[in-house]
Scaffold this motif. Structure first.
Motif, mmCIF file in Angstrom:
data_model
loop_
_atom_site.group_PDB
_atom_site.id
_atom_site.type_symbol
_atom_site.label_atom_id
_atom_site.label_comp_id
_atom_site.label_asym_id
_atom_site.label_seq_id
_atom_site.Cartn_x
_atom_site.Cartn_y
_atom_site.Cartn_z
ATOM 1 N N GLU A 48 66.903 51.792 67.316
ATOM 2 C CA GLU A 48 67.838 51.231 66.334
ATOM 3 C C GLU A 48 69.225 51.884 66.370
ATOM 4 O OE1 GLU A 48 68.007 49.943 61.654
ATOM 5 O OE2 GLU A 48 66.749 51.653 62.200
ATOM 6 N N THR A 49 69.282 53.205 66.237
ATOM 7 C CA THR A 49 70.582 53.878 66.159
ATOM 8 C C THR A 49 71.403 53.755 67.439
ATOM 9 O OG1 THR A 49 69.781 55.431 64.485
ATOM 10 C CG2 THR A 49 71.750 56.070 65.723
ATOM 11 N N PRO A 50 70.862 54.113 68.623
ATOM 12 C CA PRO A 50 71.674 53.953 69.840
ATOM 13 C C PRO A 50 72.024 52.500 70.137
ATOM 14 C CG PRO A 50 69.428 54.575 70.405
ATOM 15 C CD PRO A 50 69.559 54.742 68.932
ATOM 16 N N LEU A 51 71.137 51.573 69.777
ATOM 17 C CA LEU A 51 71.430 50.152 69.984
ATOM 18 C C LEU A 51 72.622 49.726 69.141
ATOM 19 C CD1 LEU A 51 70.682 47.285 71.022
ATOM 20 C CD2 LEU A 51 69.202 47.074 69.019
ATOM 21 N N GLN A 52 72.615 50.087 67.876
ATOM 22 C CA GLN A 52 73.710 49.703 66.986
ATOM 23 C C GLN A 52 75.034 50.337 67.422
ATOM 24 O OE1 GLN A 52 72.162 50.898 63.178
ATOM 25 N NE2 GLN A 52 70.984 49.024 62.902
ATOM 26 N N LEU A 53 74.984 51.601 67.821
ATOM 27 C CA LEU A 53 76.208 52.287 68.243
ATOM 28 C C LEU A 53 76.759 51.705 69.539
ATOM 29 C CD1 LEU A 53 75.254 55.998 67.440
ATOM 30 C CD2 LEU A 53 76.899 54.555 66.213
ATOM 31 N N ALA A 54 75.881 51.537 70.534
ATOM 32 C CA ALA A 54 76.326 51.041 71.838
ATOM 33 C C ALA A 54 76.834 49.615 71.748
ATOM 34 C CB ALA A 54 75.185 51.137 72.851
ATOM 35 N N SER A 56 77.930 48.021 68.997
ATOM 36 C CA SER A 56 79.127 47.949 68.158
ATOM 37 C C SER A 56 80.362 48.450 68.904
ATOM 38 C CB SER A 56 78.929 48.765 66.880
ATOM 39 O OG SER A 56 77.878 48.218 66.097
ATOM 40 N N ALA A 57 80.165 49.406 69.811
ATOM 41 C CA ALA A 57 81.295 49.926 70.599
ATOM 42 C C ALA A 57 81.924 48.833 71.448
ATOM 43 C CB ALA A 57 80.816 51.075 71.481
ATOM 44 N N ALA A 58 81.136 47.818 71.789
ATOM 45 C CA ALA A 58 81.652 46.732 72.622
ATOM 46 C C ALA A 58 82.693 45.894 71.898
ATOM 47 C CB ALA A 58 80.497 45.840 73.088
ATOM 48 N N LEU A 85 76.707 41.082 68.677
ATOM 49 C CA LEU A 85 76.906 41.751 67.390
ATOM 50 C C LEU A 85 76.166 41.002 66.286
ATOM 51 C CD1 LEU A 85 80.697 42.701 67.562
ATOM 52 C CD2 LEU A 85 78.755 44.285 67.535
ATOM 53 N N TYR A 86 76.182 39.680 66.371
ATOM 54 C CA TYR A 86 75.477 38.870 65.378
ATOM 55 C C TYR A 86 73.978 39.142 65.406
ATOM 56 C CZ TYR A 86 73.358 34.787 63.173
ATOM 57 O OH TYR A 86 72.586 33.957 62.389
ATOM 58 N N VAL A 87 73.413 39.196 66.603
ATOM 59 C CA VAL A 87 71.969 39.458 66.713
ATOM 60 C C VAL A 87 71.644 40.885 66.264
ATOM 61 C CG1 VAL A 87 70.027 39.661 68.327
ATOM 62 C CG2 VAL A 87 71.624 37.747 68.532
ATOM 63 N N THR A 88 72.501 41.839 66.641
ATOM 64 C CA THR A 88 72.271 43.242 66.291
ATOM 65 C C THR A 88 72.320 43.473 64.787
ATOM 66 O OG1 THR A 88 73.193 43.991 68.398
ATOM 67 C CG2 THR A 88 73.065 45.613 66.622
ATOM 68 N N TRP A 89 73.370 42.972 64.149
ATOM 69 C CA TRP A 89 73.585 43.234 62.719
ATOM 70 C C TRP A 89 73.145 42.083 61.823
ATOM 71 C CZ3 TRP A 89 74.440 48.019 61.288
ATOM 72 C CH2 TRP A 89 75.031 48.909 62.198
ATOM 73 N N GLY A 90 73.448 40.868 62.232
ATOM 74 C CA GLY A 90 73.137 39.718 61.381
ATOM 75 C C GLY A 90 71.688 39.288 61.417
ATOM 76 N N ILE A 91 70.951 39.725 62.432
ATOM 77 C CA ILE A 91 69.542 39.353 62.553
ATOM 78 C C ILE A 91 68.634 40.588 62.471
ATOM 79 C CG2 ILE A 91 67.797 38.245 63.998
ATOM 80 C CD1 ILE A 91 69.838 36.296 62.820
ATOM 81 N N ILE A 98 61.413 40.753 61.397
ATOM 82 C CA ILE A 98 61.280 40.351 62.803
ATOM 83 C C ILE A 98 61.407 41.521 63.774
ATOM 84 C CG2 ILE A 98 62.130 38.019 62.320
ATOM 85 C CD1 ILE A 98 64.724 38.914 63.800
ATOM 86 N N ARG A 99 61.574 42.722 63.244
ATOM 87 C CA ARG A 99 61.795 43.870 64.123
ATOM 88 C C ARG A 99 60.586 44.215 64.984
ATOM 89 N NH1 ARG A 99 64.812 47.925 59.822
ATOM 90 N NH2 ARG A 99 66.654 46.593 59.459
ATOM 91 N N THR A 100 59.410 43.755 64.600
ATOM 92 C CA THR A 100 58.201 44.041 65.383
ATOM 93 C C THR A 100 57.863 42.907 66.351
ATOM 94 O OG1 THR A 100 56.836 43.135 63.593
ATOM 95 C CG2 THR A 100 57.221 45.515 63.582
ATOM 96 N N HIS A 101 58.711 41.903 66.433
ATOM 97 C CA HIS A 101 58.460 40.779 67.334
ATOM 98 C C HIS A 101 58.575 41.244 68.785
ATOM 99 C CE1 HIS A 101 58.689 36.749 69.073
ATOM 100 N NE2 HIS A 101 58.308 36.270 67.897
#
Length: 221
Positions: A48-54, A56-58, A85-91, A98-101
């Motif tokens: 979660e954390t590295p995904l959001q940071l990496a 969002s940096a884009a 960004l939409y999938v990362t934050w908005g979904i 759905i995080r366990t999908h």
């Protein structure tokens, strides 16, 4: 003066590319280890954390395109970055259900492999003026499989989040209100899914064109 600006640009882009490369390397490493040890249900929690940071940096890459810091056109950068960004934050961030999908695993693995290759390629180009031929080939070839798997995962996760949007009413604004305006996050997601229909083939075609151009140029050199 021009030489100083060029050097500053190269230093900035070199640092940027390698920092984000490291972020995506963390995502891939954690996802593969977790997938092996705990299964797909635990992958999101691990990355979660590295995904959001990496990811969002884009967002600054849109600015890079706008001000001409890189050659990539805004028309190609904006839809790709904004959809992720939409999938990362908005979904994923917004709907924990759905995080366990299992599609989360295919999503982060597709994204991270693509980005590890892309950022290392541009990191080397900015630092040394060129990248190895094998990395050039990976940069412009692996998307043939990874882009469809990534897009399929994005669409699948948005679709699976739809019932939770309706149930929670999250981010929706109902009438009446003081702004005299209504917004339904569910129908917004439907609209975004609709945009994927023409948008995905367009982006794939653009990338095929870039691949042909880059590999042809490499052969001539």
């Amino acid at each position: 003066m021009a030489g100083t600006i060029t050097s500053a640009r190269r230093v900035y882009l070199t640092i940027y590319n390698w920092v984000v490369f490291y972020g995506w390397l963390q995502v891939l490493y954690r996802s593969l280890i977790t997938l092996r040890q705990s299964g797909h249900q635990s992958v999101y929690a691990a990355v979660e954390t590295p995904l959001q940071l990496a990811q969002s940096a884009a967002a600054v890459e849109i600015l890079h395109s706008l001000i001409g810091l890189v050659r990539s056109p805004v028309s190609a950068t904006l839809p790709q970055v904004s959809s992720r960004l939409y999938v990362t934050w908005g979904i994923l961030y917004s709907f924990p259900e759905i995080r366990t999908h299992f599609l989360v695993s295919s999503l982060v693995i597709s994204w991270s492999i693509t980005e590890i290759i892309r950022y290392s390629f541009f990191g080397l180009k900015e630092a040394f003026g060129a990248a190895p031929g094998w990395l050039l080939w990976l940069r412009y070839s692996t998307f043939l499989a990874l882009y469809p798997s990534g897009i399929t995962s994005e669409v699948g996760l948005i679709y699976n989040a739809l019932p939770y949007m309706v149930e929670s009413g999250k981010y929706s604004l109902r009438m009446p209100n003081k702004w005299n305006f209504s917004f339904d996050y569910y129908y917004n997601a439907i609209l975004i899914l609709g945009i994927y229909v023409p948008g995905s083939p367009h982006m794939y075609g653009y990338m095929l064109g870039q691949r042909k151009k880059a590999l042809s140029k490499a052969k001539r050199e």
